[in-house]
Design a protein around this motif. Structure first.
Motif, PDB file in Angstrom:
ATOM      1  N   ALA A  19     -10.762 -29.899  44.712  1.00 20.18           N
ATOM      2  CA  ALA A  19      -9.618 -30.520  44.759  1.00 20.18           C
ATOM      3  C   ALA A  19      -9.901 -32.056  44.481  1.00 20.18           C
ATOM      4  CB  ALA A  19      -9.076 -30.412  46.523  1.00 20.18           C
ATOM      5  N   ARG A  20     -10.752 -32.936  45.096  1.00 21.89           N
ATOM      6  CA  ARG A  20     -10.971 -34.408  44.933  1.00 21.89           C
ATOM      7  C   ARG A  20     -11.800 -34.087  43.366  1.00 21.89           C
ATOM      8  NH1 ARG A  20     -15.256 -36.368  48.345  1.00 21.89           N
ATOM      9  NH2 ARG A  20     -17.015 -35.266  47.190  1.00 21.89           N
ATOM     10  N   ALA A  21     -12.083 -33.692  42.865  1.00 20.19           N
ATOM     11  CA  ALA A  21     -12.603 -34.480  41.742  1.00 20.19           C
ATOM     12  C   ALA A  21     -11.977 -33.957  40.390  1.00 20.19           C
ATOM     13  CB  ALA A  21     -13.668 -33.025  41.040  1.00 20.19           C
ATOM     14  N   ARG A  22     -10.546 -32.543  40.910  1.00 20.18           N
ATOM     15  CA  ARG A  22      -9.345 -32.695  39.625  1.00 20.18           C
ATOM     16  C   ARG A  22      -8.575 -33.503  39.823  1.00 20.18           C
ATOM     17  NH1 ARG A  22      -4.578 -31.038  39.997  1.00 20.18           N
ATOM     18  NH2 ARG A  22      -3.562 -28.861  38.830  1.00 20.18           N
ATOM     19  N   PHE A  24      -9.185 -36.904  41.102  1.00 16.90           N
ATOM     20  CA  PHE A  24      -9.974 -37.765  39.897  1.00 16.90           C
ATOM     21  C   PHE A  24      -9.912 -37.230  38.560  1.00 16.90           C
ATOM     22  CE2 PHE A  24     -13.693 -39.838  37.844  1.00 16.90           C
ATOM     23  CZ  PHE A  24     -13.284 -41.129  38.179  1.00 16.90           C
ATOM     24  N   TYR A  25     -10.315 -36.254  37.884  1.00 11.53           N
ATOM     25  CA  TYR A  25     -10.159 -36.280  36.420  1.00 11.53           C
ATOM     26  C   TYR A  25      -8.797 -36.178  35.565  1.00 11.53           C
ATOM     27  CZ  TYR A  25     -15.201 -36.808  36.508  1.00 11.53           C
ATOM     28  OH  TYR A  25     -16.404 -36.625  36.439  1.00 11.53           O
ATOM     29  N   ALA A  26      -8.261 -35.870  36.801  1.00 15.87           N
ATOM     30  CA  ALA A  26      -6.168 -35.879  35.901  1.00 15.87           C
ATOM     31  C   ALA A  26      -5.572 -37.278  35.896  1.00 15.87           C
ATOM     32  CB  ALA A  26      -5.789 -35.102  37.325  1.00 15.87           C
ATOM     33  N   ASP A  27      -6.056 -38.153  36.755  1.00 20.95           N
ATOM     34  CA  ASP A  27      -5.560 -39.397  36.973  1.00 20.95           C
ATOM     35  C   ASP A  27      -6.745 -40.520  35.711  1.00 20.95           C
ATOM     36  OD1 ASP A  27      -4.845 -42.197  37.874  1.00 20.95           O
ATOM     37  OD2 ASP A  27      -6.996 -42.590  38.608  1.00 20.95           O
ATOM     38  N   LEU A  28      -7.675 -39.804  36.146  1.00 19.46           N
ATOM     39  CA  LEU A  28      -8.646 -40.630  34.625  1.00 19.46           C
ATOM     40  C   LEU A  28      -8.400 -40.420  33.443  1.00 19.46           C
ATOM     41  CD1 LEU A  28     -11.091 -42.821  33.409  1.00 19.46           C
ATOM     42  CD2 LEU A  28     -12.074 -39.854  34.235  1.00 19.46           C
ATOM     43  N   LEU A  29      -8.164 -38.970  33.215  1.00 22.00           N
ATOM     44  CA  LEU A  29      -7.874 -38.362  31.569  1.00 22.00           C
ATOM     45  C   LEU A  29      -6.523 -38.605  31.805  1.00 22.00           C
ATOM     46  CD1 LEU A  29     -10.020 -35.383  31.929  1.00 22.00           C
ATOM     47  CD2 LEU A  29     -10.705 -37.419  30.483  1.00 22.00           C
ATOM     48  N   GLY A  30      -5.100 -38.956  32.672  1.00 27.00           N
ATOM     49  CA  GLY A  30      -4.050 -39.062  32.845  1.00 27.00           C
ATOM     50  C   GLY A  30      -3.117 -37.351  31.832  1.00 27.00           C
ATOM     51  N   GLU A  32      -3.018 -32.777  33.485  1.00 31.90           N
ATOM     52  CA  GLU A  32      -3.164 -32.157  34.134  1.00 31.90           C
ATOM     53  C   GLU A  32      -4.567 -31.371  33.870  1.00 31.90           C
ATOM     54  OE1 GLU A  32      -2.819 -31.815  37.522  1.00 31.90           O
ATOM     55  OE2 GLU A  32      -1.550 -33.952  37.418  1.00 31.90           O
ATOM     56  N   PRO A  33      -5.249 -30.443  34.365  1.00 31.36           N
ATOM     57  CA  PRO A  33      -5.606 -29.388  34.291  1.00 31.36           C
ATOM     58  C   PRO A  33      -5.303 -28.439  33.136  1.00 31.36           C
ATOM     59  CG  PRO A  33      -6.099 -29.690  36.427  1.00 31.36           C
ATOM     60  CD  PRO A  33      -5.021 -30.439  36.283  1.00 31.36           C
ATOM     61  N   VAL A  34      -6.245 -27.475  32.486  1.00 34.39           N
ATOM     62  CA  VAL A  34      -5.602 -26.502  31.478  1.00 34.39           C
ATOM     63  C   VAL A  34      -5.362 -25.468  32.451  1.00 34.39           C
ATOM     64  CG1 VAL A  34      -6.027 -27.621  29.391  1.00 34.39           C
ATOM     65  CG2 VAL A  34      -7.343 -26.584  30.174  1.00 34.39           C
ATOM     66  N   THR A  36      -7.526 -23.657  36.497  1.00 29.75           N
ATOM     67  CA  THR A  36      -7.631 -23.538  37.470  1.00 29.75           C
ATOM     68  C   THR A  36      -8.147 -22.489  38.165  1.00 29.75           C
ATOM     69  OG1 THR A  36      -7.016 -25.647  38.367  1.00 29.75           O
ATOM     70  CG2 THR A  36      -8.677 -24.394  39.761  1.00 29.75           C
ATOM     71  N   PHE A  37      -9.611 -21.701  39.178  1.00 26.32           N
ATOM     72  CA  PHE A  37     -10.148 -20.924  39.118  1.00 26.32           C
ATOM     73  C   PHE A  37     -11.412 -20.582  40.559  1.00 26.32           C
ATOM     74  CE2 PHE A  37     -10.211 -20.011  34.263  1.00 26.32           C
ATOM     75  CZ  PHE A  37      -9.524 -19.020  34.146  1.00 26.32           C
ATOM     76  N   ASP A  38     -10.225 -20.506  41.537  1.00 24.01           N
ATOM     77  CA  ASP A  38     -10.980 -20.944  42.627  1.00 24.01           C
ATOM     78  C   ASP A  38     -10.770 -20.071  43.920  1.00 24.01           C
ATOM     79  OD1 ASP A  38     -12.901 -21.974  44.295  1.00 24.01           O
ATOM     80  OD2 ASP A  38     -10.798 -23.439  44.832  1.00 24.01           O
ATOM     81  N   PRO A  39     -11.443 -19.049  43.860  1.00 23.67           N
ATOM     82  CA  PRO A  39     -12.811 -18.977  43.197  1.00 23.67           C
ATOM     83  C   PRO A  39     -12.998 -18.810  42.479  1.00 23.67           C
ATOM     84  CG  PRO A  39     -12.581 -17.046  44.871  1.00 23.67           C
ATOM     85  CD  PRO A  39     -11.761 -17.552  44.792  1.00 23.67           C
ATOM     86  N   PRO A  40     -13.999 -18.841  41.889  1.00 27.23           N
ATOM     87  CA  PRO A  40     -15.027 -19.863  42.461  1.00 27.23           C
ATOM     88  C   PRO A  40     -15.970 -20.935  41.884  1.00 27.23           C
ATOM     89  CG  PRO A  40     -15.629 -19.118  39.977  1.00 27.23           C
ATOM     90  CD  PRO A  40     -14.423 -18.417  40.114  1.00 27.23           C
ATOM     91  N   GLY A  41     -15.020 -21.757  41.629  1.00 19.20           N
ATOM     92  CA  GLY A  41     -15.070 -23.242  41.999  1.00 19.20           C
ATOM     93  C   GLY A  41     -14.733 -23.977  40.199  1.00 19.20           C
ATOM     94  N   LEU A  42     -14.100 -23.551  39.469  1.00 25.96           N
ATOM     95  CA  LEU A  42     -13.903 -23.976  37.860  1.00 25.96           C
ATOM     96  C   LEU A  42     -12.512 -24.823  38.465  1.00 25.96           C
ATOM     97  CD1 LEU A  42     -15.530 -20.797  36.369  1.00 25.96           C
ATOM     98  CD2 LEU A  42     -16.422 -23.135  37.016  1.00 25.96           C
ATOM     99  N   VAL A  43     -12.526 -25.407  37.748  1.00 23.43           N
ATOM    100  CA  VAL A  43     -11.464 -26.137  37.221  1.00 23.43           C
ATOM    101  C   VAL A  43     -11.279 -27.332  35.081  1.00 23.43           C
ATOM    102  CG1 VAL A  43      -9.804 -28.532  36.979  1.00 23.43           C
ATOM    103  CG2 VAL A  43     -11.006 -27.544  39.471  1.00 23.43           C
ATOM    104  N   PHE A  44     -10.657 -26.659  34.821  1.00 27.53           N
ATOM    105  CA  PHE A  44     -10.739 -26.766  33.154  1.00 27.53           C
ATOM    106  C   PHE A  44      -9.858 -28.193  32.909  1.00 27.53           C
ATOM    107  CE2 PHE A  44     -13.068 -22.375  33.770  1.00 27.53           C
ATOM    108  CZ  PHE A  44     -14.042 -23.082  32.585  1.00 27.53           C
ATOM    109  N   PHE A  45     -10.389 -29.292  31.884  1.00 27.09           N
ATOM    110  CA  PHE A  45      -9.486 -29.996  31.512  1.00 27.09           C
ATOM    111  C   PHE A  45      -9.816 -29.998  29.644  1.00 27.09           C
ATOM    112  CE2 PHE A  45      -9.891 -31.480  35.740  1.00 27.09           C
ATOM    113  CZ  PHE A  45      -8.369 -32.464  35.829  1.00 27.09           C
ATOM    114  N   ASP A  46      -8.661 -30.011  29.008  1.00 24.92           N
ATOM    115  CA  ASP A  46      -8.523 -30.331  27.250  1.00 24.92           C
ATOM    116  C   ASP A  46      -8.832 -31.511  27.320  1.00 24.92           C
ATOM    117  OD1 ASP A  46      -8.663 -30.562  24.462  1.00 24.92           O
ATOM    118  OD2 ASP A  46      -7.448 -28.375  24.793  1.00 24.92           O
ATOM    119  N   VAL A  47      -9.798 -31.940  26.657  1.00 26.31           N
ATOM    120  CA  VAL A  47     -10.337 -33.046  26.564  1.00 26.31           C
ATOM    121  C   VAL A  47     -10.841 -33.972  24.836  1.00 26.31           C
ATOM    122  CG1 VAL A  47     -12.398 -35.533  26.745  1.00 26.31           C
ATOM    123  CG2 VAL A  47     -11.871 -33.942  28.570  1.00 26.31           C
TER     124      VAL A  47
END
Length: 128
Positions: A19-22, A24-30, A32-34, A36-47
């Motif tokens: 959640a913290r990393a999600r 952080f990167y949502a703010d950095l990249l501007g 939201e992730p495309v 999230t799968f938790d479990p197992p603990g994966l978040v995907f962003f399109d860069v």
């Protein structure tokens, strides 16, 4: 796409607190992730067509992200208490188009993300 079909598809980065990393990167990249799968603990962003995977099981990597205004980005992150490892500075000049547009300088700064990973921020600017 390359004539033979080769292209970078995904880069994975180690995270401890998803959640913290999600956030952080949502703010950095501007963006939201495309996905999230938790479990197992994966978040995907399109860069730019490449997936950035935040993964509890991945090793730490050094990811470089292009930004439009390096000094402003570093200042915004600093104001959010992000640790700046190295201030914006010129890494090299592009005399030809091998690694970037000819006649530009490659500027970089380094920050530490929410999980302790080093992240490079990159801007290519016309030479003064």
């Amino acid at each position: 796409m390359e004539p033979d079909g080769r292209r970078l598809v995904q880069v994975a980065q180690r995270v401890e607190d998803l959640a913290r990393a999600r956030a952080f990167y949502a703010d950095l990249l501007g963006v939201e992730p495309v996905a999230t799968f938790d479990p197992p603990g994966l978040v995907f962003f399109d860069v730019g067509g490449v997936r950035l995977l935040l993964d509890r099981g991945a090793p730490s990597g050094l990811v470089y992200l292009r930004v439009d205004d390096l000094p402003a980005t570093v200042e915004r992150l600093r104001e959010s208490d992000v640790h700046v490892e190295s201030e914006p500075h010129v890494i090299f000049g592009h005399d030809d188009d091998t690694l970037g547009p000819a006649g530009t300088d490659e500027w970089m700064a380094f920050i530490t993300d929410s999980e302790g990973n080093l992240v490079g921020l990159v801007e290519q600017r016309p030479r003064a």
